[in-house]
Motif scaffolding. Structure first.
Motif, short mmCIF file in Angstrom:
data_model
loop_
_atom_site.label_atom_id
_atom_site.label_comp_id
_atom_site.label_asym_id
_atom_site.label_seq_id
_atom_site.Cartn_x
_atom_site.Cartn_y
_atom_site.Cartn_z
N GLU A 1 1.00 -1.16 -0.16
CA GLU A 1 0.19 -0.08 0.10
C GLU A 1 0.90 1.43 -0.02
OE1 GLU A 1 -0.41 -2.23 2.46
OE2 GLU A 1 -2.04 -3.48 1.66
N SER A 2 2.08 1.19 -0.27
CA SER A 2 3.18 2.23 -0.29
C SER A 2 3.38 2.93 0.98
CB SER A 2 2.69 3.36 -1.16
OG SER A 2 2.58 3.13 -2.48
N PHE A 3 3.12 2.08 2.02
CA PHE A 3 3.63 2.53 3.43
C PHE A 3 4.82 2.12 3.75
CE2 PHE A 3 -1.06 2.26 4.08
CZ PHE A 3 -1.19 3.71 4.66
N PRO A 4 5.84 3.10 4.22
CA PRO A 4 7.30 2.58 4.29
C PRO A 4 7.30 1.64 5.46
CG PRO A 4 7.00 4.78 4.92
CD PRO A 4 5.78 4.37 4.30
N LEU A 5 8.18 0.70 5.68
CA LEU A 5 8.21 -0.64 6.79
C LEU A 5 9.43 0.00 7.20
CD1 LEU A 5 6.98 -3.68 4.96
CD2 LEU A 5 5.77 -2.05 6.59
N ARG B 1 6.71 4.59 -6.77
CA ARG B 1 5.84 5.64 -6.50
C ARG B 1 6.14 6.27 -5.33
NH1 ARG B 1 1.09 2.61 -6.29
NH2 ARG B 1 1.63 2.12 -8.23
N PHE B 2 6.64 5.30 -4.18
CA PHE B 2 6.98 6.20 -3.00
C PHE B 2 8.11 7.03 -3.30
CE2 PHE B 2 9.77 5.60 0.79
CZ PHE B 2 8.98 6.19 1.58
N PHE B 3 9.31 6.59 -4.13
CA PHE B 3 10.31 7.40 -4.13
C PHE B 3 9.90 8.87 -4.83
CE2 PHE B 3 13.04 3.66 -3.10
CZ PHE B 3 13.85 4.57 -2.24
N ALA B 4 8.91 8.58 -5.68
CA ALA B 4 8.56 9.82 -6.67
C ALA B 4 7.67 10.87 -5.58
CB ALA B 4 7.74 9.34 -7.67
N TRP B 5 7.00 10.14 -4.62
CA TRP B 5 6.23 11.01 -3.68
C TRP B 5 7.37 11.68 -2.90
CZ3 TRP B 5 2.36 6.95 -2.15
CH2 TRP B 5 1.30 7.04 -2.98
N LEU B 6 8.38 11.03 -2.37
CA LEU B 6 9.44 11.40 -1.43
C LEU B 6 10.20 12.63 -1.86
CD1 LEU B 6 10.19 10.57 1.43
CD2 LEU B 6 11.76 9.32 0.38
N LYS B 7 10.47 12.36 -3.17
CA LYS B 7 11.44 13.50 -3.80
C LYS B 7 11.01 14.49 -4.37
CE LYS B 7 15.09 10.08 -4.38
NZ LYS B 7 16.10 9.63 -5.11
N CYS C 1 8.34 10.42 5.72
CA CYS C 1 7.56 9.13 5.81
C CYS C 1 6.31 9.28 6.61
CB CYS C 1 8.60 8.07 6.18
SG CYS C 1 9.83 7.39 5.15
N PHE C 2 6.62 9.99 7.84
CA PHE C 2 5.24 9.96 8.72
C PHE C 2 4.37 10.97 7.78
CE2 PHE C 2 2.87 13.09 11.55
CZ PHE C 2 2.21 11.94 12.17
N LEU C 3 4.76 12.08 7.18
CA LEU C 3 3.84 12.85 6.49
C LEU C 3 3.06 12.36 5.45
CD1 LEU C 3 5.63 16.30 6.79
CD2 LEU C 3 3.79 15.68 7.94
N LEU C 4 3.59 11.39 4.52
CA LEU C 4 3.24 10.65 3.35
C LEU C 4 2.01 9.95 4.28
CD1 LEU C 4 6.38 9.74 1.17
CD2 LEU C 4 4.48 11.31 0.97
N CYS C 5 2.54 9.01 5.00
CA CYS C 5 1.42 8.05 5.77
C CYS C 5 0.33 8.67 6.23
CB CYS C 5 2.28 7.27 6.90
SG CYS C 5 3.55 6.04 6.20
N LYS D 1 -1.89 9.73 3.43
CA LYS D 1 -2.71 8.40 2.67
C LYS D 1 -3.79 7.97 3.76
CE LYS D 1 -0.94 5.04 0.48
NZ LYS D 1 -1.33 5.07 -0.84
N VAL D 2 -3.58 8.21 5.08
CA VAL D 2 -4.62 7.72 5.96
C VAL D 2 -5.72 8.56 5.64
CG1 VAL D 2 -5.18 7.42 8.29
CG2 VAL D 2 -3.22 6.45 7.35
N GLN D 3 -5.32 10.07 5.66
CA GLN D 3 -6.43 11.11 5.72
C GLN D 3 -7.37 10.88 4.35
OE1 GLN D 3 -7.37 13.26 7.83
NE2 GLN D 3 -5.79 12.52 9.31
N GLU D 4 -6.62 10.44 3.22
CA GLU D 4 -7.48 10.26 2.09
C GLU D 4 -8.19 9.04 2.08
OE1 GLU D 4 -4.55 9.43 -0.97
OE2 GLU D 4 -3.80 11.82 -0.86
N ALA D 5 -8.10 8.20 3.03
CA ALA D 5 -8.69 6.68 3.00
C ALA D 5 -10.16 7.24 3.74
CB ALA D 5 -7.79 5.77 3.72
N PHE D 6 -10.10 8.31 4.74
CA PHE D 6 -11.38 8.56 5.50
C PHE D 6 -11.88 9.72 4.71
CE2 PHE D 6 -8.82 6.38 8.80
CZ PHE D 6 -9.62 5.30 8.88
#
Length: 147
Positions: free
Chosen positions: A8-12, A104-110, A135-139, A142-147
């Motif tokens: 789901e593009s969440f960094p582990l 996609r994760f690296f694209a969002w990050l950069k 990483c926290f802000l990206l997560c 993503k969580v805010q978009e889900a709700f």
């Protein structure tokens, strides 16, 4: 910068290494640092690892097999001086298509955090802190978009 990302593009896990180190050398460290908190014991093993041809190595495949993790790693033709005998390595194209999540994760990050794209910090601790915040802000987004 080495990152392990969920489907789901969440960094582990996020790991900082020198620029000289090959990606393959940091693979075991990344896999050992995966800890996903659950109600019981934390999960430390993914079901499957999708990786590009840079991780095509016999030692990595043995490590994954020993930990009972499916490996879906593209075969690097440049590593094969002579054609291999025996059973071919496992590769499923349909599940390999999910590997776009790491890109996609690296694209969002950069794209979202320009300070990370061009590393200005000298200390690894400062750079790792910026990565953790990003990483926290990206997560969070993503969580805010889900709700």
């Amino acid at each position: 910068m080495h990152v392990c990302v969920s489907s789901e593009s969440f960094p582990l896990t996020v790991l900082i290494a020198s620029g000289k180190a090959h990606d393959r050398q940091q693979f075991v460290k990344i896999m050992e640092s995966i800890k996903v908190k659950t109600a019981g014991r934390p999960k430390t093993r993914p079901l499957e690892v999708l990786a590009d041809s840079a991780y095509d190595d016999v030692a990595i495949r043995k490590y994954l097999r020993h930990r009972a993790i499916k490996s879906n790693i593209l075969v690097n033709i440049r590593n094969q001086k002579y054609p291999k005998r025996g059973r071919p390595t496992r590769f499923e194209y349909e599940s390999y298509r999910k590997r776009g999540t790491i890109e996609r994760f690296f694209a969002w990050l950069k794209m979202g955090f320009r300070k990370i794209a061009s590393r200005y910090e000298r200390l690894n601790v400062v750079f790792k802190g910026l990565l953790d915040i990003a990483c926290f802000l990206l997560c969070w987004n993503k969580v805010q978009e889900a709700f």
